[in-house]
Each structure stands twice: as C-alpha cells, then as structure tokens.
Design an enzyme around this catalytic site. Structure first.
Site, PDB file in Angstrom:
ATOM      1  N   GLU A 244      -3.722 -10.190  11.539  1.00  0.00           N
ATOM      2  CA  GLU A 244      -3.743  -8.983  10.701  1.00  0.00           C
ATOM      3  C   GLU A 244      -4.988  -9.070   9.847  1.00  0.00           C
ATOM      4  OE1 GLU A 244      -0.385  -9.502   8.175  1.00  0.00           O
ATOM      5  OE2 GLU A 244       1.036  -9.426   9.830  1.00  0.00           O
ATOM      6  N   LYS A 246      -6.990  -9.362   6.493  1.00  0.00           N
ATOM      7  CA  LYS A 246      -6.670  -9.942   5.189  1.00  0.00           C
ATOM      8  C   LYS A 246      -7.185  -8.978   4.140  1.00  0.00           C
ATOM      9  CE  LYS A 246      -7.066 -14.120   2.415  1.00  0.00           C
ATOM     10  NZ  LYS A 246      -6.740 -13.331   1.254  1.00  0.00           N
ATOM     11  N   ARG A 251      -0.921  -8.518  -3.926  1.00  0.00           N
ATOM     12  CA  ARG A 251       0.297  -8.762  -3.167  1.00  0.00           C
ATOM     13  C   ARG A 251       1.488  -8.137  -3.879  1.00  0.00           C
ATOM     14  NH1 ARG A 251       1.396 -13.514   0.030  1.00  0.00           N
ATOM     15  NH2 ARG A 251       3.231 -13.019   1.313  1.00  0.00           N
TER      16      ARG A 251
END
Lengths: 550, 251
Positions: A244, A246, A251
């Site tokens: 995926e 980054k 987050r």
C-alpha cells in the site's frame, strides 16, 4: 494497601537492576493486594494513572506540582526549583523538601492506594475554571499528608514518570508468575483490552475469560506499527505480499456503535471534534458497528499535502469550522479490527482486507498483491511520484498485533537520517531572535531516562521560532542564565549528517549538523528514539564507512 | 426525601457563596428546621460549617435527608437572579435532581452521589482562648492590605502593651512588612489572652471576601493553633463558622 507500602515497594524496585529480581518482588507484592487494588497498583507501578485506552488525563505538570509543594513548605516556588536543579530528580527533591512542612492540617491522614487513585480520578473529571485550583489543593493535601518517602513517589506518579524501571513486560511476567498463566495469553489480552490493570484483575478473578476478551468499542487499542525494511527481503521472506502507499498523514482509529462514533489519534487521544468532516465521511461508508484503522491525509488538487498540514487540522480544538474548508482532509482506511461484536484482529491480513472491501465502500486505501520485486518497485516509485512517503508491505498471513512494531508490516521509504527527539530545554536567541528561544536542547530515551544528545539551532524560520516560543513558554520549569529547562513534552524530528562520539553529552554521542525538520505533535515522549537506535545507527554508519574506504 | 421551599435569591446566594469559598461540593443536610453542612477543603487545611435556618425561608417544608451538592455549579446558577427575586427549591427524588426555579427559569441540577464526596470531618475539639469581635469589613481590609506584602500573616492578641489589649495582624515579606493593630475602641475583647498564630493568606483572602459582608465577626485564636471565625448573615438567619489550620514555621 497504604501508599507508604507502595512507596516502599517502589524504593525496593528502584535499587534492583535485574529484571528477574524485579519480577520476584512484584510477584510477591501482587499476592498481598486486594482484588480492587490490583489494577490500580499495576498501573501505578508503571507510572500510569489511568488505563491506556482511557482519554482521562490528570493534567498536572511540574509547575503545578512545584506550586503546591511550595505552599505546603511555606517557600517560594523558586526554592523548590533550585532544589530540583541541584538534585536533578523531582522525586528526591520533593522527598527532601517535604520534611520542612509548614502548613498544618486538621487530620493526619494515612493515604491508601485507593484513596490516592480516587482523588486523582476526581481531579481528572474536573475541567474549566477552578480545575487548576482543585489540582493545586489536591497536591497540597497529598504532600501535606505524606511522609518524605511517600512524597518522592507521589511526585513522580503525579507526573506519570515513576523512574523505577518497571515496564509492561516486567509486570506482565509478574502477573504470569503469580497466576501461573502463559505470557502469550496475557499479551493477547493486554493488546485487546489495552488495559494491563484489567488483565491482572481478570487473571485473579476468572483466568479462563482471558482467552475470550474482546475489543471494546470506544476503548481504542494501540496501533499496529511497522519496521523499516526493503522490498527484496520482504518478498524473499514472505512470497506474495501486499503493498500500500505509505501516506504522509495522521494515523487514526475510527470506532462506531449505532449512531455514535469517535475518532482516535495515534496517541489514542479523542480527536472526533477536530475532524467533523472525516467523521462524517466515515459514518457514511457503513452503518455497522465497526473499528477501522487508517490514515487521514490533506489533499489539494488531487495531491497529498505534507503531514504538517494535516496536523493543523487534527490538533485543532477551536474554530474547527473556520479551518475546515481551507484544509481538505480525506481518510484512507487500510484495516478493520472489529465488526458487529466480532474481533477481527486474529484473522489474517488477507481475510481482514476482504472483509474491509466488502463492508467499506469508499475511502479504502488501494493496494497491490505481488511477489514480483519489479512490480512492487514500480508501485513504490509511483507512490513517491504521487507525493506519498513510500510504501508499506504487509504480510498476507499476519494477524493485527496492537502496539507491536513487528516484521509483519514493513515500511519502505527513501533513506533519510532523522531522529525523533524530545525538547528538554532551550537557549534564548540573539539579535533579532532575542525575544524567542533560538536553540533547543534535545534528548533521546534510555528506558525511563532522558539522555541529552544534541542542540539544534538551524532549520527554523522566524515564524516557526515565534510559534515554538508561544508553545514552550508555558512549560518552562526553571531558568538559569540564558537557558531554560522545559517540561519534556514536545517532540522534534531532527535531521543530521552523522552520529559522532562526544564527551560533551552524557550519552556519549552527539549529532553532527543537526537541523530542525518538523514538530511531531502526534508523538509523545514514549515514541522518541532510544539510545539503542542511536548506537545501532552509529555502528551501521561506522561499518559503512569502513566498507566504503576499503 | 421531600423538600419544598421558597427563599430570597440573595440569602441563598450568600449562603452558597460562603460555602463555595472553601469547597466545591458537600453533603447538605436537609432537616425540618433548615439546612446545614460541614466540610473540609481538599487540602485538609480549612473547614466550613453553615446553618441556614428555617426562618430564612419564605416557606419551608422538608423531611430529613442528606444530599450531595455541586456547590460550584449552584453558585454559578445563582449568579442570574436579582437581589429580590425568589427562588423556589424542590427535590425531585426519582430523578435525583434539585430543582431551582426563578424568573421563569427552572434548573434541574443533578445531585452528586454522597458516597463520592469526602466524609464529613469531626469538628476539631480545640480550645482557642483568645476571643475578639471585629467588624467584618475591617478584618477583610486588613487581610487585603497584607496580601500586598506576603503570602502569610500572623494573627494574635497582645495584652502586654499599655493602652491595650490589641488585636494585631502582622505580615513579613522578603523586604517589607505590614502591621495593623486594633485597639479596644475598634474591637471588642471578649476574652483577651496573649496569642499568636501564622496563617496562609491564600485561604484568608477567600474567607475575608465572605465575612467582610458581615457586621461583626467573632475571632477565636491561640498560639500555633487554628483560627475560628464565627459570623452571621441574612439578619442572623444564616450562621457560619470558618476554621483554618495554622502554619508552623521551622526555626
């Protein structure tokens, strides 16, 4: 348990270096506790007050502590700070000062562990006007009632920094020993509940239930973390692997139950009210009770904006609406941990991904699955071209392990030498920077201790220095000449050209050409780099140097 | 648990403010002859006892009970009504709320669980030999004046001086000093006994704001002992005692 007994236990542990001996002492003590004391003791002995998932904060910094103590001993705050400066440790400074108590009180209280906790819990529930006053009164009560030894550990506990070296692993081993349980069972329960105190309680009450503990909605679990790696090794070790992008964002963990939801940051702070747009987007993608893991990024004209831009939104508490439209956020969901009463973290990444794609219609982070290094390399270059940080490789057969920085997730990004370090002090600037701090003292971590490693004075714009001054001026602990000591809160990302051995710093190492990259408000003092990392990098750098010379 | 009462906003406000000067919550006793409470501050340094007699109310009907009250919240709510407005107080037992109605507003304030409030202290049984009666405003002014110099203040009675006895307040700062004496023409010496104790202005200033509104304050003192301030408000219908633990300076 009386608080004095807790303090004596801390004193014993503080003298012990061997982890095994610590486990012995802890195990022995755990056996003496009452059921309801167990979770409190376990958190306290690690220097934590509330469970890790809990948004509660005691909100007492060194300044407030000094004020309260100064009152009790009838001295100026500066006297307390001088004592601290000469001792170098708040606990031992307080221990010495508290014997000079001047304020008498109506009762001689023998504090118990539970009373101390109840009072702290109460304080955490008060906010707004008057909360500082109540905190101050509580500190006075505590120090008013405590013996010097109690005061040493009360002071450190209030600042949530006990400095006796009991980490989660040590206390977990003690729980395993006392209740005769496998460490793996405890580890799993700790990851799922994010509350080691509760786990100890269950170990005592109903050990079988530890196998079936489930994630609870609105009790955020720690985020799974990645190690640095490379594509070739990833594929060599695991074969087919997921890649995926980054994302250079922030987050998040999203919890939804019925019509209510919360968004948590990497530090597990509740940021729901700061990101109403993201909340709305996530609420629209599913109507199920769910926990999602992902990254919020800022976008402009289809391209991601740097991480700092995201933080301006995520950290925002006031005037959220005003800034909402100027910085457009979008969530990218890459994992699912819970669905309709079922924990999914024991499923494999591949299985979770399948459920994710089925349940969440929008905002799912794209991925590719391949065992072809060239294809993944292309994906990586593509990601960089699009303005992302690199890629994440995720092992298809891996479980979600909250809080673990394991080998199941690998981050691949261009090599940049940076360290996350905490700001422990600052020097006043000169010339046109005379009204702000011009350079900053930085430290890394060695377990419970901070090790000074560098000063940084370059890489700042005038605006950044002004902003930093604004933030840091309120956490000045003491002033000495042109320097100030700060509460160690703020984390800087620091670039450098190499690590050098240095007699000037107590850790023995210093950074060459340190420069400021960014503030990392998403990171706490627990997340900063450790002296081991610095030693590893130094060794790597030296081997590399030797290699290239040959 | 039953309570139905009507009271002048001003009287209720004064009472709540007097309690709020020291504590943010308390156990309030509702009896058939009025309200009473006794609480110690978070730091165990100051105590407040308050009695609001039935005669302070326009109408009063109650069954004995104990409720947990968020004093800070009540004080804020009572900031709204004017001096002469009347406040209707009722207890909603089933919803565990205290209802306050005035000026067309009706506040339903959640009661606190009394188990979460600190136990009531025993009133310390201490002999404080010196007793003086001082005008509240004078006492408060002297405290305010001392604040400029220091954060602690000595209170005492000196019977040795000629033209005495004197009630004195003395504060020592790092470089400055302040002295204020009250002679027999200014205060009433009920029991003049030599005494001297040191107190924190941090508490005295909050207490002073309250008893400053009372015409006279009875002050009880000893040497290195607590101080007791006894005063009435609301035409003698509200009765208060403040107690403050001394500071003992190390030599």
């Amino acid at each position: 348990m009386y608080f004095i007994e807790f303090a004596e236990c801390c004193k014993r542990l503080e003298k012990i270096r061997s982890r095994l001996a610590m486990v012995e002492v802890l195990a022995e003590t755990l056996l003496t506790l009452q059921e309801i004391e167990l979770p409190v003791f376990i958190r306290f002995i690690m220097g934590r007050i509330f469970p890790d998932w809990s948004p509660k904060k005691i909100g007492i910094g060194p300044n407030l502590l000094f004020e309260g103590l100064a009152y009790v001993i009838g001295k100026q705050k500066e006297t307390v700070i001088e004592a601290l400066n000469s001792k170098g440790d708040i606990g031992t400074a307080v221990e010495e000062l508290v014997s000079m108590k001047e304020q008498t009180s109506f009762f001689s209280e023998q504090l118990t562990l539970l009373e101390v906790y109840a009072a702290m819990e109460k304080i955490a529930s008060i906010d707004g006007k008057g909360s500082q006053r109540e905190k101050n009164l509580l500190i006075r009560r505590f120090f008013g009632a405590s013996s010097p030894l109690e005061a040493r550990y009360l002071a450190r506990l209030l600042l949530e920094d006990l400095r006796i070296g009991v980490g989660e692993g040590t206390i977990r081993d003690a729980i395993a020993k006392v209740f005769d349980l496998p460490v793996s069972v405890l580890d799993h329960a700790i990851q799922v509940t994010n509350d080691i105190g509760e786990v100890a309680f269950l170990a005592l009450k109903d050990p079988n239930s530890l196998n079936s503990v489930k994630i609870t909605l609105f009790h955020p679990v720690r985020m799974m973390l990645a190690q640095a790696g490379d594509i070739a090794t990833g594929i060599h070790d695991h074969g087919k692997i997921s890649a995926e992008y980054k994302y250079d964002g922030s987050r998040f963990q999203f919890h939804r139950k019925g019509k209510s939801c919360r968004v948590y940051s990497r530090k597990l702070e509740d940021i729901t009210s700061s990101v109403p747009d993201v909340t709305e987007m996530l609420m629209s993608v599913t109507s199920r009770d769910i926990i999602l893991d992902g990254e919020v990024i800022a976008v402009k004209d289809g391209r991601p904006l740097p991480f700092q831009t995201v933080l301006r939104r995520v950290r925002r508490k006031n005037e959220v609406e005003a800034i909402k439209d100027s910085i457009e956020l979008t969530p990218l969901v890459f994992d699912i941990l819970y669905l309709e009463g079922n924990d999914l973290i024991s499923l494999t990444y591949g299985e979770r991904r399948e459920i994710l794609l089925k349940e969440v219609k929008k905002y799912v982070a794209p991925n590719i699955i391949s065992d072809d290094p060239a294809e993944i390399e292309r994906y990586y270059m593509n990601g960089l071209d699009q303005g992302h940080e690199g890629i994440m490789l995720k092992v298809l057969s891996s479980q979600y392990t909250p809080g673990v920085r394991g080998k199941s997730w690998l981050k691949i990004k261009p090599h940049v030498d940076t360290l996350d370090l905490v700001v422990t002090g600052a020097d006043w600037g000169e010339g046109k920077r005379a009204h702000v701090f011009g350079s900053f003292h930085l430290a890394c971590r060695d377990n419970d201790y901070l090790i000074p490693i560098s000063k940084v004075a370059t890489g700042f714009s005038d605006e950044e220095l002004a902003l930093l001054y604004d933030v840091l001026k309120d956490i000045v602990v003491s002033t000495k000449g042109k320097s100030v000591i700060l509460e160690p809160n703020l984390v800087f990302e620091i670039g450098y050209s190499e690590i050098q051995k240095s007699p000037n710093y107590s850790g023995g190492y210093a950074l060459r050409f340190p420069r400021f990259i960014s503030v990392r408000p998403d990171k706490s003092i627990d997340d900063i780099d450790t002296i081991e990392t610095i030693l590893d990098r130094y060794d790597f750098q030296e081997q590399h140097r030797t290699g290239s010379n040959q | 648990m039953m309570l139905k009462a009507i009271i002048d906003a001003d009287i209720l406000r004064e009472t709540i403010e007097a309690i709020a000067a020291l504590v943010s919550e308390c156990r309030l006793h509702i009896e058939n002859d009025g309200f009473s409470m006794l609480a110690v501050d978070t730091a165990n340094v100051a105590m407040v006892k308050a009695v609001l007699q039935k005669t302070a109310f326009q109408s009063y009907e109650a069954e004995s009970c104990e409720i947990g009250v968020d004093i800070t919240k009540l004080r804020n709510i009572l900031g709204t009504p004017g001096k002469t407005d009347q406040v209707k107080i009722e207890l909603d037992e089933t919803r565990h709320k205290l209802e306050l109605s005035f000026m067309g507003y009706k506040y339903s304030v959640a009661l606190l669980d009394t188990n979460t409030i600190r136990k009531e202290p025993n009133e310390p049984n201490i002999e404080l030999p010196a007793k003086i009666i001082v005008p509240g405003m004078e006492l408060n002014n002297a405290i305010k004046a001392s604040m400029l110099i220091s954060d602690k203040i000595a209170l005492g009675v000196d019977t040795q001086e000629k033209n005495g006895p004197f009630f004195f307040m003395h504060a020592d700062g790092d470089t400055d000093q302040i002295n204020k004496t009250f002679g027999p023409t200014e205060v009433q010496f009920v029991n003049p006994v030599d005494s001297r104790s040191l107190f924190s202005i941090d508490y005295l200033k909050d207490m002073g704001k309250i008893f400053g509104k009372s015409a006279s304050v009875e002050v009880h003192l000893g040497t290195d002992h607590p101080v007791k301030f006894i005063f009435d408000m609301s035409n003698g219908n509200a009765h208060f005692i403040y107690l403050l633990a001394p500071r003992i300076e190390a030599d």
